[in-house]
Design a protein around this motif. Structure first.
Motif, PDB file in Angstrom:
ATOM      1  N   ALA A  19     -12.141  12.466  -2.902  1.00 19.78           N
ATOM      2  CA  ALA A  19     -10.715  12.706  -3.154  1.00 19.78           C
ATOM      3  C   ALA A  19      -9.928  12.746  -1.841  1.00 19.78           C
ATOM      4  O   ALA A  19      -8.815  12.214  -1.758  1.00 19.78           O
ATOM      5  N   GLN A  20     -10.494  13.347  -0.806  1.00 19.22           N
ATOM      6  CA  GLN A  20      -9.786  13.421   0.473  1.00 19.22           C
ATOM      7  C   GLN A  20      -9.701  12.046   1.130  1.00 19.22           C
ATOM      8  O   GLN A  20      -8.658  11.658   1.672  1.00 19.22           O
ATOM      9  N   LEU A  21     -10.790  11.270   1.084  1.00 22.03           N
ATOM     10  CA  LEU A  21     -10.772   9.926   1.647  1.00 22.03           C
ATOM     11  C   LEU A  21      -9.739   9.043   0.939  1.00 22.03           C
ATOM     12  O   LEU A  21      -9.008   8.281   1.584  1.00 22.03           O
ATOM     13  N   VAL A  22      -9.670   9.144  -0.386  1.00 22.38           N
ATOM     14  CA  VAL A  22      -8.698   8.356  -1.152  1.00 22.38           C
ATOM     15  C   VAL A  22      -7.276   8.765  -0.778  1.00 22.38           C
ATOM     16  O   VAL A  22      -6.401   7.915  -0.601  1.00 22.38           O
ATOM     17  N   THR A  23      -7.047  10.060  -0.642  1.00 24.92           N
ATOM     18  CA  THR A  23      -5.723  10.547  -0.256  1.00 24.92           C
ATOM     19  C   THR A  23      -5.316   9.995   1.105  1.00 24.92           C
ATOM     20  O   THR A  23      -4.185   9.540   1.296  1.00 24.92           O
ATOM     21  N   TRP A  24      -6.231  10.011   2.058  1.00 27.22           N
ATOM     22  CA  TRP A  24      -5.935   9.471   3.385  1.00 27.22           C
ATOM     23  C   TRP A  24      -5.652   7.981   3.305  1.00 27.22           C
ATOM     24  O   TRP A  24      -4.746   7.462   3.945  1.00 27.22           O
ATOM     25  N   PHE A  25      -6.459   7.259   2.527  1.00 27.00           N
ATOM     26  CA  PHE A  25      -6.309   5.814   2.398  1.00 27.00           C
ATOM     27  C   PHE A  25      -4.948   5.467   1.790  1.00 27.00           C
ATOM     28  O   PHE A  25      -4.221   4.612   2.298  1.00 27.00           O
ATOM     29  N   LEU A  26      -4.575   6.163   0.711  1.00 25.69           N
ATOM     30  CA  LEU A  26      -3.284   5.895   0.074  1.00 25.69           C
ATOM     31  C   LEU A  26      -2.127   6.318   0.985  1.00 25.69           C
ATOM     32  O   LEU A  26      -1.075   5.676   0.997  1.00 25.69           O
ATOM     33  N   GLY A  27      -2.330   7.376   1.742  1.00 28.65           N
ATOM     34  CA  GLY A  27      -1.302   7.800   2.698  1.00 28.65           C
ATOM     35  C   GLY A  27      -1.078   6.755   3.779  1.00 28.65           C
ATOM     36  O   GLY A  27       0.067   6.464   4.157  1.00 28.65           O
ATOM     37  N   SER A  28      -2.158   6.142   4.261  1.00 26.30           N
ATOM     38  CA  SER A  28      -2.014   5.098   5.278  1.00 26.30           C
ATOM     39  C   SER A  28      -1.332   3.867   4.690  1.00 26.30           C
ATOM     40  O   SER A  28      -0.563   3.180   5.361  1.00 26.30           O
ATOM     41  N   HIS A  29      -1.582   3.616   3.407  1.00 20.95           N
ATOM     42  CA  HIS A  29      -0.930   2.517   2.687  1.00 20.95           C
ATOM     43  C   HIS A  29       0.582   2.746   2.634  1.00 20.95           C
ATOM     44  O   HIS A  29       1.368   1.848   2.938  1.00 20.95           O
ATOM     45  N   GLU A  30       1.005   3.953   2.273  1.00 22.85           N
ATOM     46  CA  GLU A  30       2.436   4.280   2.214  1.00 22.85           C
ATOM     47  C   GLU A  30       3.072   4.155   3.600  1.00 22.85           C
ATOM     48  O   GLU A  30       4.176   3.640   3.742  1.00 22.85           O
ATOM     49  N   TYR A  31       2.353   4.620   4.616  1.00 26.19           N
ATOM     50  CA  TYR A  31       2.863   4.540   5.985  1.00 26.19           C
ATOM     51  C   TYR A  31       3.070   3.086   6.402  1.00 26.19           C
ATOM     52  O   TYR A  31       4.105   2.717   6.970  1.00 26.19           O
ATOM     53  N   LEU A  32       2.082   2.220   6.104  1.00 28.55           N
ATOM     54  CA  LEU A  32       2.196   0.811   6.449  1.00 28.55           C
ATOM     55  C   LEU A  32       3.399   0.168   5.765  1.00 28.55           C
ATOM     56  O   LEU A  32       4.160  -0.587   6.395  1.00 28.55           O
ATOM     57  N   LEU A  33       3.603   0.475   4.485  1.00 30.40           N
ATOM     58  CA  LEU A  33       4.746  -0.092   3.767  1.00 30.40           C
ATOM     59  C   LEU A  33       6.070   0.335   4.395  1.00 30.40           C
ATOM     60  O   LEU A  33       7.000  -0.468   4.514  1.00 30.40           O
ATOM     61  N   GLN A  34       6.159   1.592   4.809  1.00 28.70           N
ATOM     62  CA  GLN A  34       7.376   2.083   5.458  1.00 28.70           C
ATOM     63  C   GLN A  34       7.627   1.349   6.775  1.00 28.70           C
ATOM     64  O   GLN A  34       8.766   0.990   7.089  1.00 28.70           O
ATOM     65  N   CYS A  35       6.564   1.113   7.534  1.00 29.16           N
ATOM     66  CA  CYS A  35       6.708   0.393   8.807  1.00 29.16           C
ATOM     67  C   CYS A  35       7.186  -1.037   8.574  1.00 29.16           C
ATOM     68  O   CYS A  35       8.080  -1.527   9.274  1.00 29.16           O
ATOM     69  N   ILE A  36       6.593  -1.714   7.584  1.00 31.09           N
ATOM     70  CA  ILE A  36       6.994  -3.091   7.288  1.00 31.09           C
ATOM     71  C   ILE A  36       8.456  -3.146   6.873  1.00 31.09           C
ATOM     72  O   ILE A  36       9.220  -4.001   7.342  1.00 31.09           O
ATOM     73  N   GLU A  37       8.862  -2.227   5.993  1.00 34.53           N
ATOM     74  CA  GLU A  37      10.253  -2.211   5.549  1.00 34.53           C
ATOM     75  C   GLU A  37      11.207  -1.934   6.707  1.00 34.53           C
ATOM     76  O   GLU A  37      12.285  -2.534   6.785  1.00 34.53           O
ATOM     77  N   ALA A  38      10.799  -1.054   7.625  1.00 34.75           N
ATOM     78  CA  ALA A  38      11.680  -0.690   8.737  1.00 34.75           C
ATOM     79  C   ALA A  38      11.915  -1.863   9.676  1.00 34.75           C
ATOM     80  O   ALA A  38      13.058  -2.173  10.031  1.00 34.75           O
TER      81      ALA A  38
END
Length: 198
Positions: A19-38
């Protein structure tokens, strides 16, 4: 973990709960999307939409996609050249991860046929909500088909890309886009030329 000084990755990540690994993975996914949009937004403001799409394609087509394929070979063992290998790659792509941005399903109705369906896509949500189907169409018709063709060729030179659905949508109930991948006949000039509209 302390973040002062040089960053040193933790050596005990394999022992963390799933559960913690998945949370980190999805968090990095959200971060990447924010960077691309910016960065994309800044290029649009300063240089226009066409320049942004050109830069995005050059970046993803020539640098990111080949680099990511190598990472997936090294860390995930995706080394074959079949439609099934390509579908495994797609399932691990940042745009296929679950969350508020995307909802994607994958099927293999035949051993050499794969279908990927975007039921929800952040680009469709964003541009439809802003009443800008023109930008949505430009986005979906310039970047996505090119990236699909480029990456399928990395897996197999004769893999066919067929577009079964692509924006603009006729209705909000329609899927955002739908793709069919198959190994084409090397003698068929359309086999590796893609994409074709289904």
């Amino acid at each position: 973990m302390t973040y002062t000084g040089l960053f040193s990755p933790r050596g005990d990540l394999l022992g963390l709960p799933k559960a913690q690994l998945v949370t980190w993975f999805l968090g990095s996914h959200e971060y990447l999307l924010q960077c691309i949009e910016a960065w994309a937004a800044q290029i649009v403001v300063r240089h226009g939409l066409d320049v942004m799409f050109d830069i995005q394609w050059t970046l993803w087509g020539h640098t990111v996609l080949p680099g990511v394929k190598k990472l997936k070979e090294e860390y995930l063992g995706i080394t074959g050249n079949t439609v099934a290998d390509w579908m495994k790659d797609l399932q691990m792509d940042v745009t296929a991860l679950p969350g508020k941005a995307f909802d994607v399903t994958f099927e293999m109705p035949e051993p050499d046929v794969g279908i990927m369906t975007f039921n929800r896509c952040v680009a469709v949500d964003q541009w439809e909500a802003m009443g800008r189907p023109d930008i949505l169409e430009k986005n979906c018709h310039s970047t996505c088909p090119k990236s699909m063709i480029e990456t399928t060729r990395m897996y197999h030179p004769d893999m066919r890309v067929e577009i079964l659905a692509i924006p603009p949508r006729r209705s909000a109930d329609d899927v955002c886009c739908k793709w069919r991948f198959s190994i084409g006949d090397p003698e068929d000039p359309a086999g590796a030329a893609g994409p074709t509209r289904g």
